[in-house]
Enzyme design. Structure first.
Site, short mmCIF file in Angstrom:
data_model
loop_
_atom_site.label_atom_id
_atom_site.label_comp_id
_atom_site.label_asym_id
_atom_site.label_seq_id
_atom_site.Cartn_x
_atom_site.Cartn_y
_atom_site.Cartn_z
CG ASN A 32 -0.27 0.05 2.61
OD1 ASN A 32 0.86 -0.07 2.56
ND2 ASN A 32 -0.88 -0.11 3.60
CB SER A 36 7.55 0.45 1.11
OG SER A 36 5.93 0.54 0.69
CG LEU A 84 1.09 -0.28 9.79
CD1 LEU A 84 -0.16 0.66 10.91
CD2 LEU A 84 1.93 0.58 9.35
CG ASN A 100 -2.27 -1.90 8.49
OD1 ASN A 100 -2.49 -1.42 7.58
ND2 ASN A 100 -0.99 -2.68 8.84
CB SER A 125 7.91 -11.14 15.65
OG SER A 125 8.66 -10.81 16.65
CE1 TYR A 150 5.39 -5.76 14.21
CE2 TYR A 150 6.48 -6.20 16.53
CZ TYR A 150 6.43 -6.60 15.02
OH TYR A 150 7.05 -7.54 14.32
CE LYS A 154 4.34 -9.19 12.72
NZ LYS A 154 4.08 -9.73 11.17
CG ASN A 179 16.76 -8.86 17.28
OD1 ASN A 179 16.05 -9.76 17.72
ND2 ASN A 179 16.66 -7.59 17.65
NE ARG A 231 16.57 -7.86 21.84
CZ ARG A 231 16.26 -7.88 23.23
NH1 ARG A 231 17.12 -8.56 23.90
NH2 ARG A 231 15.65 -6.86 23.79
N PRO A 295 12.04 0.70 28.30
CG PRO A 295 10.20 2.20 29.29
CD PRO A 295 11.88 2.15 28.58
N GLY A 296 9.98 -2.39 28.32
CA GLY A 296 9.73 -3.18 27.60
C GLY A 296 10.94 -4.22 26.95
N1 UFG Z 1 19.22 -0.69 21.72
C1 UFG Z 1 20.11 0.12 22.21
N2 UFG Z 1 20.03 1.41 21.70
C2 UFG Z 1 19.57 1.72 20.59
C3 UFG Z 1 18.49 0.80 19.87
C4 UFG Z 1 18.72 -0.58 20.62
O1 UFG Z 1 20.85 -0.06 23.13
O2 UFG Z 1 19.63 2.71 20.15
C5 UFG Z 1 19.45 -2.01 22.26
C6 UFG Z 1 18.02 -2.52 22.78
O3 UFG Z 1 17.91 -2.39 24.18
C7 UFG Z 1 18.09 -4.16 22.84
C8 UFG Z 1 19.15 -4.32 21.37
O4 UFG Z 1 19.65 -3.15 21.41
O5 UFG Z 1 18.58 -4.61 23.79
C9 UFG Z 1 18.08 -4.62 20.25
O6 UFG Z 1 17.13 -3.74 20.21
P1 UFG Z 1 16.09 -3.40 18.66
O7 UFG Z 1 15.47 -2.32 18.94
O8 UFG Z 1 17.40 -3.40 17.57
O9 UFG Z 1 15.30 -4.77 18.60
P2 UFG Z 1 14.46 -5.57 19.49
O10 UFG Z 1 15.19 -6.82 19.97
O11 UFG Z 1 14.13 -4.54 20.74
O12 UFG Z 1 13.34 -5.63 18.59
C10 UFG Z 1 12.90 -6.83 18.12
C11 UFG Z 1 12.15 -6.80 16.80
C12 UFG Z 1 10.96 -6.21 17.12
C13 UFG Z 1 10.31 -7.01 17.93
C14 UFG Z 1 10.91 -6.96 19.31
C15 UFG Z 1 10.20 -7.37 20.53
O13 UFG Z 1 12.95 -5.87 15.83
O14 UFG Z 1 10.03 -5.96 15.63
O15 UFG Z 1 12.18 -7.41 19.10
O16 UFG Z 1 10.75 -8.74 20.89
F1 UFG Z 1 8.91 -6.53 18.49
#
Ligand code: UFG
Length: 338
Positions: A32, A36, A84, A100, A125, A150, A154, A179, A231, A295-296
């Protein structure tokens, strides 16, 4: 074989389209264009020497989607990427995300049923595992409450597919990505950034290019070897290739209605490991500071990949160095405005 690829000009979708074309499949892309760029179709053509079919379709609009299926009657299988995917934005706009990601999937499955298309590969995911109790996490680990709308979309889509496959002829493979990082070796396709990146690798590459002053590392007091989160980073091209393995499996296996596979390397790297790997691969120092936890964030998640290795006959092959080099080449390409 004609493969419908929803979201096929997005990050993982575009790499998958290239790998499909390299193997003689005929992808039909719908997108859509919300997140992108249509120019990706030209870039796919540059890489493969052939232009993929592209149609702008809003999947949440059932009439539009139905018209598309009426026009393209010969679809053999579907890979459903369109969604999204910004975790933070989903917290702020839950209705947008639920609407969406769920309506598009429901409409797609309804059309597949109506047009007698049986096979679908779905982008899920590792977020569905939350903070896993056992590492590496395998496909039989319990699904945890989602940390964001989000993530919940999933999980709900997995449930929708599970229930649908029970009572229809539809068969599905759910691929749980860890990742995905990096970009195509040509640096013609990769992950476009709209504003400040949320993910680690684009933040690192934008810091290296001078676009960002410094990387903020979210917490170094986790219960991990160096205190930063772990990760399972995997090259996007390895992820793309797994989709072809999944399509091939759907076409040969009759008995399994739904299967789930982890797509990772099986190795957990810390945030500091990733900074070091980038520095080693490129020779560029990354300016960073340690800040509070985000957080999260889960502390550690990496995949048990044995099921995917065995049943899909697939294994992630690209090294961390290749991931970092390709991410950096892509960043440089973006910097040139190409
Ligand atoms: N991190 C930093 N600084 C940044 C960005 C990330 O320290 O600026 C750290 C995060 O805290 C995490 C690691 O890098 O420890 C990876 O973070 P990302 O945001 O790259 O990836 P996530 O593991 O948080 O995200 C992934 C997927 C999402 C999914 C999420 C939840 O990309 O789509 O896992 O499990 F929703």
């Amino acid at each position: 074989m004609n493969i419908l690829v929803t979201g096929g000009i997005g990050y993982i979708g575009s790499h998958t389209v290239v790998e499909l074309m390299n193997r003689g499949y005929n992808p039909i892309i719908i997108d859509n264009l919300v997140n992108s760029d249509i120019e990706v179709v030209d870039r796919i053509e540059k890489i493969t020497g052939k232009r993929p079919v592209f149609e702008k379709v809003e999947m949440c609009n059932m009439d539009e989607l139905r018209n598309f299926f009426t026009k393209y009657l010969q679809i053999d299988a579907v890979i459903h990427f369109a969604a999204l995917l910004a975790v933070n934005e989903s917290v702020e706009k839950p209705l947008l995300y639920y609407h969406n990601n769920l309506v598009s999937t429901l409409n797609l499955l309804q059309c597949m049923q109506d047009f007698n298309i049986k096979d679908i590969v779905f982008s899920s995911s590792c977020t569905v595992y939350g903070e896993p109790d056992i590492l590496p996490v395998d496909e039989f680990a319990p699904i945890k409450p989602a940390m964001s709308p989000y993530g919940n979309t999933k999980k709900i889509c997995e449930d929708i597919l599970t229930d649908t496959t029970k009572v229809t002829e539809i068969r599905s493979i759910l691929l749980r990505y860890f990742n995905p990082i990096g970009a195509h070796e040509t640096a013609l396709i990769g992950e476009f950034q709209d504003g400040v990146p949320h993910h680690l690798i684009p933040y690192i590459t934008e810091t290296a290019s001078g676009k960002r002053e410094k990387l903020r590392i979210f917490g170094n007091d986790y219960n991990t070897p160096d205190g930063t989160c772990l990760r399972d980073y995997i090259h996007v091209v390895d992820i793309a290739i797994a989709h072809i393995a999944a399509i091939e499996r759907l076409k040969i296996s009759n008995e399994n209605k739904i299967e789930v596979f982890n797509l990772g390397t099986g190795i957990g790297y810390s945030v500091l490991d990733m900074v070091n790997a980038f520095e080693n691969a490129t020779g560029i120092k990354i300016n960073y500071e340690i800040v509070a936890r985000r957080p999260g964030d889960v502390e550690a998640v990496y995949a048990d990949t044995r099921l995917a290795n065995k049943e899909l006959n697939w294994k992630a092959e690209r090294t961390l160095e290749e991931m970092m080099r390709s991410a950096w080449e892509w960043e440089k390409m973006l910097g040139k405005g190409k």
